[in-house]
Design a protein around this motif. Structure first.
Motif, mmCIF file in Angstrom:
data_model
loop_
_atom_site.group_PDB
_atom_site.id
_atom_site.type_symbol
_atom_site.label_atom_id
_atom_site.label_comp_id
_atom_site.label_asym_id
_atom_site.label_seq_id
_atom_site.Cartn_x
_atom_site.Cartn_y
_atom_site.Cartn_z
ATOM 1 N N ALA A 1 -15.684 -0.614 7.927
ATOM 2 C CA ALA A 1 -14.234 -0.571 7.844
ATOM 3 C C ALA A 1 -13.796 -0.484 6.368
ATOM 4 O O ALA A 1 -14.147 -1.022 5.442
ATOM 5 N N ALA A 2 -12.429 0.321 6.153
ATOM 6 C CA ALA A 2 -12.057 0.277 4.702
ATOM 7 C C ALA A 2 -11.545 -1.025 4.548
ATOM 8 O O ALA A 2 -11.077 -1.789 5.155
ATOM 9 N N PRO A 3 -11.692 -1.372 3.144
ATOM 10 C CA PRO A 3 -11.290 -2.690 2.591
ATOM 11 C C PRO A 3 -9.751 -2.903 2.861
ATOM 12 O O PRO A 3 -8.747 -2.040 2.614
ATOM 13 N N TYR A 4 -9.190 -3.878 2.932
ATOM 14 C CA TYR A 4 -7.519 -4.136 3.142
ATOM 15 C C TYR A 4 -7.049 -3.690 1.723
ATOM 16 O O TYR A 4 -6.009 -3.152 1.455
ATOM 17 N N VAL A 5 -7.636 -4.077 0.511
ATOM 18 C CA VAL A 5 -6.918 -3.682 -0.800
ATOM 19 C C VAL A 5 -8.131 -3.162 -1.723
ATOM 20 O O VAL A 5 -9.099 -3.616 -1.738
ATOM 21 N N ASN A 6 -7.675 -2.449 -2.617
ATOM 22 C CA ASN A 6 -8.600 -1.772 -3.572
ATOM 23 C C ASN A 6 -7.969 -2.012 -5.059
ATOM 24 O O ASN A 6 -6.579 -2.199 -5.092
ATOM 25 N N VAL A 7 -8.784 -2.137 -6.187
ATOM 26 C CA VAL A 7 -8.090 -2.187 -7.711
ATOM 27 C C VAL A 7 -7.250 -0.967 -7.597
ATOM 28 O O VAL A 7 -7.528 0.239 -7.418
ATOM 29 N N GLY A 8 -5.892 -1.284 -8.231
ATOM 30 C CA GLY A 8 -4.962 -0.498 -8.157
ATOM 31 C C GLY A 8 -3.882 -0.163 -7.349
ATOM 32 O O GLY A 8 -2.703 0.449 -7.521
ATOM 33 N N ASP A 9 -4.168 -0.619 -6.328
ATOM 34 C CA ASP A 9 -3.001 -0.853 -5.003
ATOM 35 C C ASP A 9 -1.796 -1.817 -5.396
ATOM 36 O O ASP A 9 -2.176 -2.760 -6.125
ATOM 37 N N THR A 10 -0.781 -1.200 -4.890
ATOM 38 C CA THR A 10 0.471 -1.887 -5.128
ATOM 39 C C THR A 10 0.527 -2.451 -3.592
ATOM 40 O O THR A 10 0.708 -1.765 -2.700
ATOM 41 N N ILE A 11 0.686 -3.722 -3.577
ATOM 42 C CA ILE A 11 1.013 -4.400 -2.255
ATOM 43 C C ILE A 11 2.293 -5.227 -2.114
ATOM 44 O O ILE A 11 2.699 -5.585 -2.918
ATOM 45 N N LYS A 12 2.645 -5.463 -0.739
ATOM 46 C CA LYS A 12 3.812 -6.379 -0.656
ATOM 47 C C LYS A 12 3.350 -7.487 -0.292
ATOM 48 O O LYS A 12 2.547 -7.832 0.253
ATOM 49 N N LYS A 13 4.681 -8.613 -0.426
ATOM 50 C CA LYS A 13 4.371 -10.118 0.020
ATOM 51 C C LYS A 13 4.080 -9.954 1.629
ATOM 52 O O LYS A 13 4.573 -9.341 2.363
#
Length: 156
Positions: free
Chosen positions: A97-109
């Motif tokens: 499966a695709a990772p939850y986050v990758n380098v460069g991603d902007t994520i929310k609290k």
């Protein structure tokens, strides 16, 4: 087991999400169990002296839920999302499966950044704040310790 090893075991237990631990090594046996925010430890031994007075250690971290909001630990190189427990870190919900986050991603609290498997329980690790992922510090399926830097972030 010597006293230093028992103390280290109790520290690891208190910082984990595990509620009960029974360990037997030959004639030595130790049972640890959490009640609320305390840990009660007793070490009955078959043919050795018995520890009759339970030791109680206060642990405010044991009240965290499995999908704990992990504190970011400041560092000279930025802020980090750290591991709240000992276990195996996974970047994606399942193999392939695709990772939850990758380098460069902007994520929310509150967004999941990965999972830590501990005692066959999958614990979601969430971002404590809105942030940008600067680096993934741990490879997929890697064993981690308490307070291991998982992801380097920049708070937004």
């Amino acid at each position: 087991m010597n006293l230093q090893e028992i103390k280290k075991l109790m520290e690891l237990f208190s910082s984990s999400e595990i509620a009960k631990l029974n360990l037997k090594n030959g004639e030595f046996e130790i049972k640890l169990e959490k009640y609320g925010t305390s840990i009660v430890a007793s070490a009955p031994v078959a043919s050795a002296p018995v520890v009759s007075t339970p030791q109680i250690i206060q642990n405010t971290e044991s009240t965290q839920t499995q999908s704990a909001l992990v504190a970011s630990a400041p560092s000279a190189n930025g802020d980090f999302i750290t591991s709240p427990m000992v276990g195996t870190f996974y970047r994606s919900p399942s193999p392939g499966a695709a990772p939850y986050v990758n380098v460069g991603d902007t994520i929310k609290k509150g967004q999941t950044i990965g999972i830590i498997e501990a005692m066959k329980i999958m614990n979601e690790i969430e971002a404590e704040c809105d942030c940008k992922i600067l680096a993934i510090e741990v490879d997929d399926a890697t064993p981690v310790e308490f307070s291991t830097n998982l992801v380097r972030i920049q708070k937004l």
